[in-house]
Design a protein around this motif. Structure first.
Motif, PDB file in Angstrom:
ATOM      1  N   MET A   8       6.061  37.077 -69.881  1.00 25.46           N
ATOM      2  CA  MET A   8       6.264  35.535 -69.966  1.00 25.46           C
ATOM      3  C   MET A   8       6.103  35.321 -71.376  1.00 25.46           C
ATOM      4  O   MET A   8       7.248  34.127 -71.483  1.00 25.46           O
ATOM      5  CB  MET A   8       5.133  34.620 -69.307  1.00 25.46           C
ATOM      6  CG  MET A   8       5.395  33.740 -68.545  1.00 25.46           C
ATOM      7  SD  MET A   8       5.584  33.783 -67.042  1.00 25.46           S
ATOM      8  CE  MET A   8       4.111  33.741 -66.205  1.00 25.46           C
ATOM      9  N   SER A   9       6.257  35.479 -72.552  1.00 25.93           N
ATOM     10  CA  SER A   9       5.997  35.409 -73.774  1.00 25.93           C
ATOM     11  C   SER A   9       7.448  35.457 -74.057  1.00 25.93           C
ATOM     12  O   SER A   9       7.678  37.206 -74.037  1.00 25.93           O
ATOM     13  CB  SER A   9       4.565  35.892 -74.983  1.00 25.93           C
ATOM     14  OG  SER A   9       5.457  36.227 -75.938  1.00 25.93           O
ATOM     15  N   GLY A  32      -4.395  37.041 -72.509  1.00 26.26           N
ATOM     16  CA  GLY A  32      -3.363  35.575 -72.802  1.00 26.26           C
ATOM     17  C   GLY A  32      -4.223  35.314 -73.859  1.00 26.26           C
ATOM     18  O   GLY A  32      -4.162  36.292 -75.023  1.00 26.26           O
ATOM     19  N   ILE A  33      -3.450  34.613 -73.780  1.00 23.05           N
ATOM     20  CA  ILE A  33      -3.800  33.563 -75.280  1.00 23.05           C
ATOM     21  C   ILE A  33      -4.930  33.694 -76.318  1.00 23.05           C
ATOM     22  O   ILE A  33      -5.904  33.146 -75.604  1.00 23.05           O
ATOM     23  CB  ILE A  33      -2.803  32.468 -75.262  1.00 23.05           C
ATOM     24  CG1 ILE A  33      -1.401  31.926 -75.266  1.00 23.05           C
ATOM     25  CG2 ILE A  33      -3.583  31.452 -76.902  1.00 23.05           C
ATOM     26  CD1 ILE A  33      -0.496  30.726 -75.395  1.00 23.05           C
ATOM     27  N   ALA A 105       8.866  26.169 -76.846  1.00 26.29           N
ATOM     28  CA  ALA A 105       7.746  26.491 -76.843  1.00 26.29           C
ATOM     29  C   ALA A 105       6.943  25.559 -76.792  1.00 26.29           C
ATOM     30  O   ALA A 105       6.198  25.399 -75.250  1.00 26.29           O
ATOM     31  CB  ALA A 105       6.941  26.881 -77.900  1.00 26.29           C
ATOM     32  N   PHE A 109       4.683  25.524 -73.010  1.00 25.62           N
ATOM     33  CA  PHE A 109       3.338  25.969 -73.396  1.00 25.62           C
ATOM     34  C   PHE A 109       2.825  24.148 -72.493  1.00 25.62           C
ATOM     35  O   PHE A 109       1.576  24.395 -71.812  1.00 25.62           O
ATOM     36  CB  PHE A 109       2.656  25.582 -74.914  1.00 25.62           C
ATOM     37  CG  PHE A 109       1.315  25.799 -75.233  1.00 25.62           C
ATOM     38  CD1 PHE A 109       1.227  26.730 -75.297  1.00 25.62           C
ATOM     39  CD2 PHE A 109       0.589  23.952 -75.564  1.00 25.62           C
ATOM     40  CE1 PHE A 109      -0.198  26.383 -75.297  1.00 25.62           C
ATOM     41  CE2 PHE A 109      -0.844  24.087 -75.601  1.00 25.62           C
ATOM     42  CZ  PHE A 109      -1.077  25.161 -75.692  1.00 25.62           C
ATOM     43  N   VAL A 113       1.947  27.137 -69.628  1.00 24.70           N
ATOM     44  CA  VAL A 113       0.274  28.099 -70.666  1.00 24.70           C
ATOM     45  C   VAL A 113      -0.825  26.771 -70.516  1.00 24.70           C
ATOM     46  O   VAL A 113      -1.099  27.167 -69.905  1.00 24.70           O
ATOM     47  CB  VAL A 113       1.133  28.371 -71.668  1.00 24.70           C
ATOM     48  CG1 VAL A 113       0.151  29.068 -72.230  1.00 24.70           C
ATOM     49  CG2 VAL A 113       2.471  29.083 -71.850  1.00 24.70           C
ATOM     50  N   PHE A 117      -2.506  28.393 -66.946  1.00 20.96           N
ATOM     51  CA  PHE A 117      -3.161  29.350 -68.123  1.00 20.96           C
ATOM     52  C   PHE A 117      -4.319  28.810 -69.209  1.00 20.96           C
ATOM     53  O   PHE A 117      -6.000  29.795 -69.125  1.00 20.96           O
ATOM     54  CB  PHE A 117      -2.490  29.808 -69.440  1.00 20.96           C
ATOM     55  CG  PHE A 117      -1.102  30.573 -68.556  1.00 20.96           C
ATOM     56  CD1 PHE A 117      -1.165  32.438 -67.404  1.00 20.96           C
ATOM     57  CD2 PHE A 117      -0.226  30.563 -68.225  1.00 20.96           C
ATOM     58  CE1 PHE A 117      -1.196  32.114 -66.602  1.00 20.96           C
ATOM     59  CE2 PHE A 117       0.893  31.068 -67.785  1.00 20.96           C
ATOM     60  CZ  PHE A 117       0.729  32.831 -67.605  1.00 20.96           C
ATOM     61  N   LEU A 118      -4.430  28.148 -69.374  1.00 23.39           N
ATOM     62  CA  LEU A 118      -5.762  27.540 -69.838  1.00 23.39           C
ATOM     63  C   LEU A 118      -6.711  26.385 -69.390  1.00 23.39           C
ATOM     64  O   LEU A 118      -7.762  25.950 -70.284  1.00 23.39           O
ATOM     65  CB  LEU A 118      -5.151  26.608 -72.018  1.00 23.39           C
ATOM     66  CG  LEU A 118      -4.459  27.683 -72.269  1.00 23.39           C
ATOM     67  CD1 LEU A 118      -3.406  27.266 -73.577  1.00 23.39           C
ATOM     68  CD2 LEU A 118      -5.086  28.805 -72.950  1.00 23.39           C
ATOM     69  N   ASN A 171      12.524  31.801 -69.612  1.00 26.31           N
ATOM     70  CA  ASN A 171      11.690  30.547 -69.800  1.00 26.31           C
ATOM     71  C   ASN A 171      12.107  29.501 -69.096  1.00 26.31           C
ATOM     72  O   ASN A 171      11.194  28.387 -67.804  1.00 26.31           O
ATOM     73  CB  ASN A 171      10.865  30.630 -71.022  1.00 26.31           C
ATOM     74  CG  ASN A 171       9.896  31.424 -71.579  1.00 26.31           C
ATOM     75  OD1 ASN A 171      10.986  32.177 -71.829  1.00 26.31           O
ATOM     76  ND2 ASN A 171       8.350  31.196 -71.845  1.00 26.31           N
ATOM     77  N   GLU A 207       7.298  37.838 -63.209  1.00 24.63           N
ATOM     78  CA  GLU A 207       6.709  36.309 -63.679  1.00 24.63           C
ATOM     79  C   GLU A 207       6.934  34.985 -63.003  1.00 24.63           C
ATOM     80  O   GLU A 207       5.696  34.420 -62.060  1.00 24.63           O
ATOM     81  CB  GLU A 207       8.078  36.479 -65.300  1.00 24.63           C
ATOM     82  CG  GLU A 207       7.507  37.234 -65.724  1.00 24.63           C
ATOM     83  CD  GLU A 207       8.708  37.007 -66.946  1.00 24.63           C
ATOM     84  OE1 GLU A 207       9.186  35.731 -67.705  1.00 24.63           O
ATOM     85  OE2 GLU A 207       8.584  37.636 -68.177  1.00 24.63           O
TER      86      GLU A 207
END
Ligand code: GSH
Length: 216
Positions: A8-9, A32-33, A105, A109, A113, A117-118, A171, A207
């Motif tokens: 995905m990045s 992951g990040i 981003a 993000f 993200v 994800f976070l 993206n 993705e």
């Protein structure tokens, strides 16, 4: 050869697509990040993905990794030997990694993200401002250089330039940001064609399936 990172990045996807074009199978370890595993941290001292491990050799940064792959697996060449073409190819890689990805981003993000994800809210205003104020300039530039028909950005064959510039459009697809074919006809057709290559499509499909699953 091990690659740490999530496709995905755009940086990770760029490395995976280059490897795919060269027919090099990578052992992809999704992370992951903020991943703290010692193996990843040893390969990427600042904790950014992608990172590569090849035996006892460690390397971080997508462009550095692609230059390593290019030297190790020269066929097909993705970085031209001709000085003028090579210079342009590296410019497009830089444009994609710094200028374009900087804008993308902020959108990706804060809209995907952070919340997915976070598990924390993203900055919706920053994402909206990037889409409104920055993205049109990026698209206008890509439209001014995008090739017609079956062409490529640099020379007459696929290079790192195409992989670097087209990759972040995946993206935008995930963000459901449409590239208006009326306003950006060359960009819309060119990026669709490059992203349909198997070296990209296999990752983008995964993705999209993942994002669909988490949204459901
Ligand atoms: N210049 C680097 C940029 C890599 C990068 O910023 N990756 C992001 C994911 S898209 C990351 O790992 N961010 C985590 C962090 O900054 O801590 C490259 O080309 O590999």
């Amino acid at each position: 050869m091990i690659i740490y990172g999530a496709s995905m990045s755009p940086y990770v996807r760029k490395v995976l697509a280059c490897a795919g074009e060269k027919g090099v199978e990578l052992d992809v370890r999704p992370i992951g990040i903020g991943d703290q595993s010692p193996e990843f941290r040893q390969a990427s001292p600042f904790g950014k993905m992608p990172a590569l491990i090849d035996g006892d050799y460690h390397l971080a940064d997508s462009s550095a990794i692609i230059h390593y792959l290019e030297a190790k697996y020269p066929d097909p060449a993705l970085i031209p030997a001709d000085p003028k073409l090579r210079g342009k190819c590296i410019w497009y890689d830089e444009f994609a990694d710094t200028i374009f990805a900087g804008c993308g981003a902020k959108m990706f993000f804060n809209r995907i993200v952070a919340p997915i994800f976070l598990k924390r809210p993203g900055d919706a205003q920053a994402a909206d401002a990037a889409e409104r104020d920055e993205l049109p300039k990026m698209l206008a530039y890509v439209e001014s250089v995008a090739p017609e028909g079956d062409g490529y950005l640099v020379g007459d064959q696929l290079t790192l330039a195409d992989i670097a510039v087209a990759g972040p459009f995946a993206n935008l697809m995930h963000l459901k940001v449409e590239i208006d074919p009326g306003r950006y006809p060359k960009t819309a057709a060119y990026t669709r064609r490059i992203l349909a290559r198997p070296s990209f499509a296999r990752w983008i499909e995964r993705e999209a399936a993942f994002l669909q699953k988490v949204a459901a």
